[in-house]
Scaffold this active site. Structure first.
Site, PDB file in Angstrom:
ATOM      1  N   TYR A 162       0.827  -1.195   0.000  1.00 14.47           N
ATOM      2  CA  TYR A 162       0.000   0.000   0.000  1.00 14.47           C
ATOM      3  C   TYR A 162       0.866   1.251   0.000  1.00 14.47           C
ATOM      4  O   TYR A 162       0.654   2.181  -0.785  1.00 14.47           O
ATOM      5  CB  TYR A 162      -0.921  -0.019   1.222  1.00 14.47           C
ATOM      6  N   LYS A 166       1.227   4.245  -2.874  1.00 15.21           N
ATOM      7  CA  LYS A 166       0.823   5.614  -2.562  1.00 15.21           C
ATOM      8  C   LYS A 166       1.981   6.596  -2.729  1.00 15.21           C
ATOM      9  O   LYS A 166       1.779   7.749  -3.124  1.00 15.21           O
ATOM     10  CB  LYS A 166       0.228   5.677  -1.158  1.00 15.21           C
TER      11      LYS A 166
END
Length: 257
Positions: A162, A166
């Site tokens: 993740y 990002k």
């Protein structure tokens, strides 16, 4: 009540959470909004939950089942938008997944790939199509807002997939903002921390901290995140919020770790 202004928005991941709240806020602000997400039923529920501030919500919204990891599905989303509404003024790249927490060496490759495909490649594919539409339409231009997350700045333990995607979204934002200048395409990023959605329920019970402890974290009403996106979207194209952070005031971000 605000007047219709006939600007057109696409919101990905619009079936729940930040996406649904933002799509509803845009509808309330007078936008025509295309709700994009994997499940038609969830999109239809989100539209129904948005209420009907204009008494013609069926005319002002469109649900398009979309898998942002598939180029053909993304192409169909943008084709449906232009066919129904004629142009595109805003894309909110919000679709994303959060793989289960795991140490870096134990994260299954398929979970890494799923995060990259959805969080990064999906945003890239949508941005490509938005550029093509916005460059060709009259008046030319539009705005793209990427959902970066607090994790675009600082990781949580066990969040390599993740967090990496990002951080990469920040690179996508900067490059698209540069490449879009000549075509009146403004690109910015909103980094949201601990908005109260289905994904953050566990945060109020206890979240793993950098020191290994479990501690509850403060959350904020998701409407604050939605309102921030609307603020960015309302700006004239001569102005751009390149980066905005909106977060629960008491969450452990500043000084994390």
């Amino acid at each position: 009540m605000k007047a219709h202004h006939d600007r057109i928005a696409i919101v990905t991941g619009a079936g729940s959470g930040i996406g649904a709240a933002t799509a509803a806020a845009l509808v309330a602000d007078g936008w025509r909004v295309v709700y994009a997400g994997r499940r038609l039923e969830a999109l239809q529920r989100a539209i129904a939950a948005a209420g009907d501030p204009w008494d013609d919500i069926a005319e002002r919204t469109l649900a398009v089942p979309t898998d942002v990891t598939r180029p053909d599905s993304v192409a169909a989303l943008f084709d449906a938008t232009v066919r129904r509404f004629g142009r595109l003024d805003l894309l909110f790249n919000n679709a994303g997944i959060f793989p289960r927490s795991a140490s870096l060496e134990e994260l299954p490759l398929e979970q890494w790939q799923a995060a990259v495909d959805t969080n990064l490649t999906g945003a890239f594919l949508c941005t490509q199509h938005a550029f093509r539409v916005m460059k060709a339409q009259t008046p030319r231009g539009g705005r793209i807002i990427n959902n970066g997350s607090i994790s675009a700045h600082a990781p949580r333990p066990g969040s390599v997939a993740y967090t990496a995607t990002k951080h990469a979204i920040t690179g996508l934002t900067k490059t698209a903002a540069l490449d879009g200048r000549a075509y009146d395409i403004a690109v910015g990023q909103i980094d949201i921390g601990n908005a109260a959605t289905e994904m953050t329920v566990a945060m109020q019970q206890g979240v793993r901290q950098a020191d290994g402890s479990l501690k509850p974290e403060a959350v904020m009403d998701v409407q604050h995140a939605a309102d921030a996106v609307v603020h960015m979207a309302r700006l004239p194209l001569e102005a751009n919020v390149l980066f905005m952070t909106v977060m629960a005031t008491k969450m452990p971000f500043v000084g994390r770790g």
